[in-house]
Design a protein around this motif. Sequence first.
Motif, PDB file in Angstrom:
ATOM      1  N   GLY A 153       0.798  -1.218   0.000  1.00  0.00           N
ATOM      2  CA  GLY A 153       0.000   0.000   0.000  1.00  0.00           C
ATOM      3  C   GLY A 153       0.829   1.265   0.000  1.00  0.00           C
ATOM      4  O   GLY A 153       0.288   2.369  -0.069  1.00  0.00           O
ATOM      5  N   GLU A 154       2.162   1.119   0.126  1.00  0.00           N
ATOM      6  CA  GLU A 154       3.083   2.265   0.041  1.00  0.00           C
ATOM      7  C   GLU A 154       2.831   3.333   1.107  1.00  0.00           C
ATOM      8  O   GLU A 154       2.855   4.520   0.830  1.00  0.00           O
ATOM      9  N   GLY A 155       2.575   2.893   2.343  1.00  0.00           N
ATOM     10  CA  GLY A 155       2.431   3.844   3.441  1.00  0.00           C
ATOM     11  C   GLY A 155       0.991   4.012   3.909  1.00  0.00           C
ATOM     12  O   GLY A 155       0.062   3.383   3.402  1.00  0.00           O
ATOM     13  N   TYR A 207      -6.239  11.379   1.249  1.00  0.00           N
ATOM     14  CA  TYR A 207      -6.182   9.921   1.228  1.00  0.00           C
ATOM     15  C   TYR A 207      -4.871   9.387   1.807  1.00  0.00           C
ATOM     16  O   TYR A 207      -4.866   8.393   2.531  1.00  0.00           O
ATOM     17  N   ARG A 208      -3.766  10.003   1.463  1.00  0.00           N
ATOM     18  CA  ARG A 208      -2.459   9.557   1.946  1.00  0.00           C
ATOM     19  C   ARG A 208      -2.016  10.439   3.101  1.00  0.00           C
ATOM     20  O   ARG A 208      -2.135  11.663   3.042  1.00  0.00           O
ATOM     21  N   VAL A 209      -1.509   9.798   4.159  1.00  0.00           N
ATOM     22  CA  VAL A 209      -1.191  10.488   5.399  1.00  0.00           C
ATOM     23  C   VAL A 209       0.279  10.264   5.736  1.00  0.00           C
ATOM     24  O   VAL A 209       0.785   9.140   5.631  1.00  0.00           O
ATOM     25  N   GLU A 210       0.949  11.328   6.127  1.00  0.00           N
ATOM     26  CA  GLU A 210       2.377  11.260   6.430  1.00  0.00           C
ATOM     27  C   GLU A 210       2.625  10.566   7.766  1.00  0.00           C
ATOM     28  O   GLU A 210       1.779  10.592   8.668  1.00  0.00           O
ATOM     29  N   ILE A 236      -8.825 -11.236   7.703  1.00  0.00           N
ATOM     30  CA  ILE A 236      -9.029  -9.876   8.182  1.00  0.00           C
ATOM     31  C   ILE A 236     -10.177  -9.265   7.394  1.00  0.00           C
ATOM     32  O   ILE A 236     -10.096  -9.133   6.171  1.00  0.00           O
ATOM     33  N   LEU A 237     -11.254  -8.908   8.085  1.00  0.00           N
ATOM     34  CA  LEU A 237     -12.361  -8.185   7.475  1.00  0.00           C
ATOM     35  C   LEU A 237     -12.214  -6.726   7.882  1.00  0.00           C
ATOM     36  O   LEU A 237     -12.121  -6.419   9.077  1.00  0.00           O
ATOM     37  N   VAL A 238     -12.200  -5.821   6.912  1.00  0.00           N
ATOM     38  CA  VAL A 238     -11.829  -4.445   7.233  1.00  0.00           C
ATOM     39  C   VAL A 238     -12.597  -3.437   6.389  1.00  0.00           C
ATOM     40  O   VAL A 238     -12.890  -3.672   5.217  1.00  0.00           O
ATOM     41  N   ASP A 239     -12.929  -2.331   7.042  1.00  0.00           N
ATOM     42  CA  ASP A 239     -13.439  -1.163   6.335  1.00  0.00           C
ATOM     43  C   ASP A 239     -12.218  -0.343   5.941  1.00  0.00           C
ATOM     44  O   ASP A 239     -11.564   0.263   6.789  1.00  0.00           O
ATOM     45  N   THR A 240     -11.890  -0.326   4.657  1.00  0.00           N
ATOM     46  CA  THR A 240     -10.654   0.320   4.217  1.00  0.00           C
ATOM     47  C   THR A 240     -10.805   1.830   4.032  1.00  0.00           C
ATOM     48  O   THR A 240      -9.925   2.470   3.466  1.00  0.00           O
ATOM     49  N   SER A 241     -11.895   2.397   4.559  1.00  0.00           N
ATOM     50  CA  SER A 241     -11.926   3.852   4.719  1.00  0.00           C
ATOM     51  C   SER A 241     -11.221   4.250   6.019  1.00  0.00           C
ATOM     52  O   SER A 241     -11.084   5.435   6.310  1.00  0.00           O
ATOM     53  N   THR A 242     -10.770   3.251   6.797  1.00  0.00           N
ATOM     54  CA  THR A 242      -9.903   3.509   7.943  1.00  0.00           C
ATOM     55  C   THR A 242      -8.507   3.905   7.457  1.00  0.00           C
ATOM     56  O   THR A 242      -8.130   3.635   6.307  1.00  0.00           O
ATOM     57  N   LEU A 243      -7.727   4.507   8.334  1.00  0.00           N
ATOM     58  CA  LEU A 243      -6.308   4.719   8.064  1.00  0.00           C
ATOM     59  C   LEU A 243      -5.579   3.413   8.326  1.00  0.00           C
ATOM     60  O   LEU A 243      -5.688   2.835   9.407  1.00  0.00           O
TER      61      LEU A 243
END
Length: 281
Positions: A153-155, A207-210, A236-243
């Motif tokens: 995911g590159e970070g 979308y991308r966080v440092e 792993i079941l995940v809501d990928t709107s999480t960080l």
Amino acid sequence: MLDRLTSSFRKLANVRKTGLIARCATRLDYRANRAELNKKLHERSIKNDDISIVEKLEKVGIVIIPDFWTSEKCDQARLEIDRLIVEYPAYVNKNAKADQRIYGANNASALIDSFGSDPRLGSIATEFNRSDTINAFTLAARMPASSGNLGSGEGWHRDAFFRQFKAIMYLSDVGLENGPFQLLEHSQQPGQIIKDMKRANLGYMQYRVEEQQIARLVRQDPQRLRTFTAKAGTLILVDTSTLHRGMPIQTGTRYALTNYYFPIDAVDHSMYEKFDVLPKA
């Protein structure tokens, strides 16, 4: 009236990016999204035992199910991924720097497709999205350790704003040095998003966080940072709107499968083109 107000704040937020205007626009966006979500009606087909899974997903953003697959099945799936990478080099995604990815691996492997078409996962996805949902495709990923990699995911990032459901299966044992999945709990909740924007100076629809922004949030509440080391076969079941992110991998090779679930009316040919999905044979 609300639509006009939301549109006005969006325009201002896209210019100013951070601060009070950005937070107000975000709050209005999520209020509008919640209203649309509440309008959706669907026939509930989920088993009672899985309702608690959806409730936890909505609250925390992630659910772990151990031993979803046996170690033997995972062994076979790793061999399948190796085979697909050799047989379909044109579909090994070139945009992923850290890992070797094939979108649509379910179209060329019966074993992988058994995960992609799992009916239980499909019913959980439909319940979570509150509309008929399908697995558009399954991603097969092989990630070897490499110098300077940022992890899968590159970070740190969100895949989307507003809810998005994925199912991730570890096909190899994942320890701290093997690039485990990490997530900031509750980071998909509208109220928490507003707090996080203020605490870490996050921008509107960022979308991308440092790393330093994540560090600020973790200092505020260290328990929110979750790192998921687990054995092969863990789901792993995940809501990928999480960080979230995959930690940089330091040793070994991590294998995983990921189902990409979308409401049926959101899946079209352009999506398959965007991800360069391996077509069915």
